[in-house]
Motif scaffolding. Structure first.
Motif, mmCIF file in Angstrom:
data_model
loop_
_atom_site.group_PDB
_atom_site.id
_atom_site.type_symbol
_atom_site.label_atom_id
_atom_site.label_comp_id
_atom_site.label_asym_id
_atom_site.label_seq_id
_atom_site.Cartn_x
_atom_site.Cartn_y
_atom_site.Cartn_z
ATOM 1 N N UNK A 124 12.777 -4.269 7.210
ATOM 2 C CA UNK A 124 12.971 -2.824 7.432
ATOM 3 C C UNK A 124 11.991 -2.459 8.891
ATOM 4 N N UNK A 125 11.199 -3.235 9.252
ATOM 5 C CA UNK A 125 10.631 -3.230 10.614
ATOM 6 C C UNK A 125 11.771 -3.086 12.380
ATOM 7 N N UNK A 126 12.893 -3.634 11.836
ATOM 8 C CA UNK A 126 14.321 -3.186 12.591
ATOM 9 C C UNK A 126 14.873 -1.666 11.907
ATOM 10 N N UNK A 127 15.256 -1.165 11.225
ATOM 11 C CA UNK A 127 14.929 -0.243 11.161
ATOM 12 C C UNK A 127 14.706 0.904 11.047
ATOM 13 N N UNK A 128 13.230 0.339 11.306
ATOM 14 C CA UNK A 128 12.177 1.366 11.703
ATOM 15 C C UNK A 128 12.244 2.627 12.594
ATOM 16 N N UNK B 142 4.362 -8.849 0.810
ATOM 17 C CA UNK B 142 4.785 -7.248 0.210
ATOM 18 C C UNK B 142 3.886 -6.335 0.472
ATOM 19 N N UNK B 143 3.389 -5.997 0.869
ATOM 20 C CA UNK B 143 2.386 -4.637 1.312
ATOM 21 C C UNK B 143 3.364 -4.121 2.432
ATOM 22 N N UNK B 144 3.351 -4.865 3.503
ATOM 23 C CA UNK B 144 3.699 -5.245 4.478
ATOM 24 C C UNK B 144 5.703 -4.426 4.383
ATOM 25 N N UNK B 145 5.942 -4.777 3.649
ATOM 26 C CA UNK B 145 7.530 -4.171 3.193
ATOM 27 C C UNK B 145 6.873 -2.488 2.838
ATOM 28 N N UNK B 146 6.321 -2.466 2.248
ATOM 29 C CA UNK B 146 6.121 -1.577 1.183
ATOM 30 C C UNK B 146 5.358 -0.523 3.416
ATOM 31 N N UNK B 147 4.723 -1.313 3.623
ATOM 32 C CA UNK B 147 4.192 -0.344 4.427
ATOM 33 C C UNK B 147 5.035 0.620 5.259
ATOM 34 N N UNK B 148 5.849 -0.681 5.508
ATOM 35 C CA UNK B 148 6.734 -0.119 6.981
ATOM 36 C C UNK B 148 7.835 0.620 5.774
ATOM 37 N N UNK B 149 7.948 0.759 4.430
ATOM 38 C CA UNK B 149 9.103 1.514 4.041
ATOM 39 C C UNK B 149 8.562 3.404 3.583
ATOM 40 N N UNK C 8 9.998 -15.992 1.361
ATOM 41 C CA UNK C 8 10.963 -15.833 1.198
ATOM 42 C C UNK C 8 12.003 -14.953 0.845
ATOM 43 N N UNK C 9 11.683 -14.325 -0.173
ATOM 44 C CA UNK C 9 12.276 -12.906 -0.328
ATOM 45 C C UNK C 9 11.253 -11.725 0.401
ATOM 46 N N UNK C 10 10.456 -11.730 0.531
ATOM 47 C CA UNK C 10 9.447 -10.646 1.183
ATOM 48 C C UNK C 10 9.343 -10.253 3.035
ATOM 49 N N UNK C 11 9.275 -12.428 3.394
ATOM 50 C CA UNK C 11 9.309 -12.072 4.947
ATOM 51 C C UNK C 11 11.536 -11.389 5.425
ATOM 52 N N UNK C 12 12.442 -11.911 5.095
ATOM 53 C CA UNK C 12 13.304 -11.066 5.557
ATOM 54 C C UNK C 12 13.498 -9.941 5.261
ATOM 55 N N UNK C 13 12.867 -8.953 3.813
ATOM 56 C CA UNK C 13 13.002 -7.694 3.845
ATOM 57 C C UNK C 13 11.524 -6.693 4.681
ATOM 58 N N UNK C 14 10.877 -7.285 4.967
ATOM 59 C CA UNK C 14 9.698 -6.204 6.448
ATOM 60 C C UNK C 14 10.060 -6.260 7.502
ATOM 61 N N UNK C 15 10.626 -7.991 7.915
ATOM 62 C CA UNK C 15 11.808 -7.904 9.322
ATOM 63 C C UNK C 15 12.809 -6.542 9.161
#
Length: 265
Positions: free
Chosen positions: A261-265, A169-176, A252-259
């Motif tokens: 966000x990383x691809x679009x960063x 969750x933190x990874x998703x927020x950090x990349x966002x 299951x929810x946040x690993x795909x979301x974080x990946x």
């Protein structure tokens, strides 16, 4: 078909090797900047001491006769620590993005998920050290494990699974957000209500009925109850299954979301 299987196997092996490299890089960074580890341990130590000696007398009245507040409190502090580690993951990734390290990683021939896995795994290793330290502090002021060694190991497993899932969750927020100050501010917004509207520090029955309905089922609270049952005894089944369900669901929810966000960063 055999060639496809071999290619997938090679890809998995390279991804794991990349993740291990990033994990090692982050751990070396922590060792070279020890104040990062110091600051992450001071807060939970203060919580243990302050809650025990400032609030312990008042809260003890709501516990079963003969129960020690430190035995009730410490499992909650351990879960609090793993929840706060999510902020460290987000802040670390935001700092890497600000310094241009994310762009450098993206320019390398490495798996997209390896950078994120390396960051979350290094935070998991740091959590192990800090958890053991806090356990030592709690033991020094009277905490005692009342269950068998297998259940105590199960408690460590719950803590690590919960911390690992929260880190994504933190990874998703950090990349966002991509700004350390914004990530830290956002972390307090979503973590603090979960921490304090839970049974980590006080028995759930002391809360208003409308709040109990939320506190009994939210991830931080059920993980705290499962850890407490594994360390000092008590009903375990429903809390353990809810914790596992929350942990796997968050991954299951946040690993795909974080990946993504990383691809679009």
């Amino acid at each position: 078909m055999a060639v496809i299987a071999l290619n997938r196997s090679d890809k998995l092996r390279w991804t794991l090797a990349d993740a291990a490299t990033v994990t090692r890089r982050n751990l070396i960074h922590i060792m070279r900047v020890p104040q990062l580890l110091v600051f992450s341990t001071v807060q939970p130590v203060m919580f243990v001491l302050l809650f025990t000696y400032v609030f312990g007398g008042a809260i003890k009245a709501s516990l079963p006769p003969g129960a020690k507040y430190i035995n009730f409190l410490l499992p909650g502090i351990l879960i609090q620590l793993t929840a706060f580690s999510a902020m460290n993951t987000g802040i670390g990734l935001a700092e890497d993005a600000t310094k241009g390290l994310i762009d450098r990683f993206r320019s390398l021939p490495m798996a997209r998920s390896a950078v994120l896995a390396g960051r979350t795994l290094s935070d998991l290793v740091r959590n192990i050290f800090v958890l053991l330290l806090i356990y030592g502090v709690g033991s020094a002021i009277g905490f005692r494990i009342s269950t068998d060694p297998l259940q105590a190991l199960g408690a460590m497993g719950v803590l690590l699974l919960f911390g690992f899932s929260m880190s994504w969750i933190g990874a998703t927020i950090g990349l966002t957000l991509r700004d350390p100050e914004s990530v830290q501010a956002a972390g307090f917004v979503w973590i603090f209500p979960l921490i304090f509207a839970s049974g980590l520090f006080v028995p759930l029955q002391t809360m208003p009925k409308w709040l109990q309905a939320f506190a009994k089922n939210q991830p931080v609270s059920v993980a705290g109850q499962a850890t407490r049952s594994l360390l000092i005894g008590g009903p375990l089944g429903p809390y353990l299954w809810k914790t596992l369900a929350w942990g796997v669901g968050l991954l299951l929810v946040f690993i795909p979301l974080a990946v993504s966000r990383y691809r679009r960063t």
